[in-house]
Design an enzyme around this catalytic site. Structure first.
Site, PDB file in Angstrom:
ATOM      1  N   HIS A  56     -30.502  34.261  51.566  1.00 45.00           N
ATOM      2  CA  HIS A  56     -29.709  33.406  50.710  1.00 45.00           C
ATOM      3  C   HIS A  56     -30.296  31.990  51.053  1.00 45.00           C
ATOM      4  O   HIS A  56     -31.006  31.719  51.791  1.00 45.00           O
ATOM      5  CB  HIS A  56     -28.164  33.590  50.895  1.00 45.00           C
ATOM      6  CG  HIS A  56     -27.647  33.109  52.172  1.00 45.00           C
ATOM      7  ND1 HIS A  56     -27.800  33.719  53.198  1.00 45.00           N
ATOM      8  CD2 HIS A  56     -26.825  31.965  52.438  1.00 45.00           C
ATOM      9  CE1 HIS A  56     -27.266  33.141  54.654  1.00 45.00           C
ATOM     10  NE2 HIS A  56     -26.624  31.831  53.912  1.00 45.00           N
ATOM     11  N   HIS A  58     -28.765  28.928  51.778  1.00 43.63           N
ATOM     12  CA  HIS A  58     -28.289  27.743  52.573  1.00 43.63           C
ATOM     13  C   HIS A  58     -29.119  27.322  53.537  1.00 43.63           C
ATOM     14  O   HIS A  58     -30.104  27.794  53.855  1.00 43.63           O
ATOM     15  CB  HIS A  58     -27.129  28.410  53.525  1.00 43.63           C
ATOM     16  CG  HIS A  58     -25.755  28.488  52.211  1.00 43.63           C
ATOM     17  ND1 HIS A  58     -24.626  29.306  52.730  1.00 43.63           N
ATOM     18  CD2 HIS A  58     -25.391  27.923  51.313  1.00 43.63           C
ATOM     19  CE1 HIS A  58     -23.778  29.005  51.934  1.00 43.63           C
ATOM     20  NE2 HIS A  58     -24.058  28.424  50.986  1.00 43.63           N
ATOM     21  N   ASP A  60     -29.343  26.325  56.454  1.00 43.85           N
ATOM     22  CA  ASP A  60     -29.388  26.859  57.879  1.00 43.85           C
ATOM     23  C   ASP A  60     -30.354  28.144  57.978  1.00 43.85           C
ATOM     24  O   ASP A  60     -30.298  28.769  58.804  1.00 43.85           O
ATOM     25  CB  ASP A  60     -28.170  26.788  58.491  1.00 43.85           C
ATOM     26  CG  ASP A  60     -27.181  27.695  57.898  1.00 43.85           C
ATOM     27  OD1 ASP A  60     -27.196  27.955  56.921  1.00 43.85           O
ATOM     28  OD2 ASP A  60     -26.253  28.366  58.623  1.00 43.85           O
ATOM     29  N   HIS A  61     -30.680  28.491  56.651  1.00 44.91           N
ATOM     30  CA  HIS A  61     -31.264  29.885  56.780  1.00 44.91           C
ATOM     31  C   HIS A  61     -32.740  29.635  56.063  1.00 44.91           C
ATOM     32  O   HIS A  61     -33.572  30.449  56.241  1.00 44.91           O
ATOM     33  CB  HIS A  61     -30.529  30.975  55.724  1.00 44.91           C
ATOM     34  CG  HIS A  61     -29.251  31.399  56.432  1.00 44.91           C
ATOM     35  ND1 HIS A  61     -29.350  32.670  57.342  1.00 44.91           N
ATOM     36  CD2 HIS A  61     -28.345  30.941  56.960  1.00 44.91           C
ATOM     37  CE1 HIS A  61     -28.153  33.147  57.801  1.00 44.91           C
ATOM     38  NE2 HIS A  61     -27.546  31.976  57.354  1.00 44.91           N
ATOM     39  N   HIS A 114     -20.539  35.383  49.851  1.00 47.75           N
ATOM     40  CA  HIS A 114     -20.835  34.169  50.609  1.00 47.75           C
ATOM     41  C   HIS A 114     -21.560  33.100  49.587  1.00 47.75           C
ATOM     42  O   HIS A 114     -21.287  31.824  49.451  1.00 47.75           O
ATOM     43  CB  HIS A 114     -21.681  34.432  51.665  1.00 47.75           C
ATOM     44  CG  HIS A 114     -22.136  33.334  52.750  1.00 47.75           C
ATOM     45  ND1 HIS A 114     -21.206  32.773  53.420  1.00 47.75           N
ATOM     46  CD2 HIS A 114     -23.193  32.492  52.738  1.00 47.75           C
ATOM     47  CE1 HIS A 114     -21.935  31.712  53.921  1.00 47.75           C
ATOM     48  NE2 HIS A 114     -23.191  31.740  53.827  1.00 47.75           N
ATOM     49  N   ASP A 133     -25.276  36.528  55.953  1.00 48.27           N
ATOM     50  CA  ASP A 133     -23.888  35.798  56.182  1.00 48.27           C
ATOM     51  C   ASP A 133     -22.879  36.591  55.408  1.00 48.27           C
ATOM     52  O   ASP A 133     -21.902  36.108  55.291  1.00 48.27           O
ATOM     53  CB  ASP A 133     -23.834  34.161  56.001  1.00 48.27           C
ATOM     54  CG  ASP A 133     -24.726  33.316  56.908  1.00 48.27           C
ATOM     55  OD1 ASP A 133     -25.173  33.985  57.775  1.00 48.27           O
ATOM     56  OD2 ASP A 133     -24.648  32.258  56.546  1.00 48.27           O
ATOM     57  N   HIS A 171     -25.517  34.763  62.683  1.00 43.83           N
ATOM     58  CA  HIS A 171     -24.690  33.859  63.314  1.00 43.83           C
ATOM     59  C   HIS A 171     -23.985  34.456  64.572  1.00 43.83           C
ATOM     60  O   HIS A 171     -23.610  35.619  64.679  1.00 43.83           O
ATOM     61  CB  HIS A 171     -23.624  33.103  62.585  1.00 43.83           C
ATOM     62  CG  HIS A 171     -24.271  32.067  61.701  1.00 43.83           C
ATOM     63  ND1 HIS A 171     -24.632  30.642  61.956  1.00 43.83           N
ATOM     64  CD2 HIS A 171     -24.387  32.327  60.181  1.00 43.83           C
ATOM     65  CE1 HIS A 171     -25.038  30.210  60.893  1.00 43.83           C
ATOM     66  NE2 HIS A 171     -25.003  31.017  59.859  1.00 43.83           N
TER      67      HIS A 171
END
Length: 255
Positions: A56, A58, A60-61, A114, A133, A171
């Site tokens: 996805h 985001h 942080d990915h 998410h 996530d 995570h």
């Protein structure tokens, strides 16, 4: 030869993961939370990253994709519906389709919730799921874009995978998830045992992953929103599973 998975930490609580195909030498990174740990992990294993499989959009990915691609010329694969939000995509896939690299192939499973474009990668022949996530050990992702109904339906699809499927998520949230799970499922012996294991691992600085689908079915309350015992604890006897799930997620948001 079975695929080899190497998991490691990135940022403050992200996991990076590499999946390596010994038959061809191809290696895929699952997302790139940050470039340096991903490249270092590949170097330490003696692997060359050939592909990046994105779950996805985001930051942080995906924020390390550009640097890893510059260093390796890796082939970036992402959901066609989300490609406009992901950098340097080379190939798009769609839910129900396949992502292939080397001799390995993953089923693309649609898991909106998410984010609306979230997908996960299920390597059925290897009994491996990279759940991003969507599904965490003893938890699930926050609903930033999707609805509780969408997320519940997605989790039911993952719950139906074989029990011995190894689950690698994005995570290290298992400790906080365990504390919450014990509040909403206090009489679950399997959960109590898993929580004790998790607290011990975290105290020792060890990761709590991978988990398995079977273990999550037995212990993760977010996979059991249709369980009467969970509904009873929440004071929601007779309510629809998606409503129970929504209440679980809202309580976890505030925990």
């Amino acid at each position: 030869m079975a695929a080899d998975v190497h998991m490691f930490t990135c940022l403050s609580d992200n996991f990076g993961a590499l999946i390596h195909d010994p038959a061809t030498g191809a290696t895929a990174a699952i997302d790139v939370p940050e470039a340096e740990p991903v490249l270092a992990a590949a170097k330490a294993k003696g692997w060359t990253i050939s592909h990046i499989l994105v779950t996805h959009h985001h930051p942080d990915h995906v924020q390390g994709i550009e640097a890893v691609k510059a260093a390796t010329k890796a082939h970036v694969i992402a959901n066609a519906a989300d490609a406009h939000r992901i950098p340097l995509v080379d190939e798009t896939v769609a839910p129900g389709g396949k992502a292939r690299f080397g001799s390995l192939e993953a089923d693309i499973i649609d898991t909106p919730g998410h984010t609306v474009g979230h997908i996960v990668y299920h390597f059925a022949s290897e009994k491996i799921l990279f759940s991003g996530d969507t599904l965490f050990s003893l938890g699930c992702g926050r609903l930033f874009e999707g609805t509780p109904q969408q997320m519940w339906e997605a989790l039911k699809v993952l719950r139906a995978l074989p029990d011995d499927t190894a689950v690698y998520c994005g995570h290290e949230y298992t400790g906080s998830n365990a504390k919450f799970s014990l509040m909403v499922d206090p009489d679950n012996a399997a959960l109590k045992a898993r929580a004790e294991e998790v607290f011990g691992l975290r105290e020792a600085g060890q990761p709590t992953l991978p988990t398995t689908i079977g273990q999550e079915k037995a212990t993760n309350p977010f996979l059991r929103a249709d369980d009467a015992a969970i509904a009873a604890v929440l004071g929601m006897r007779g309510r629809l599973p998606a409503e129970v799930f929504a209440e679980l997620r809202e309580r976890k948001n505030k925990a």
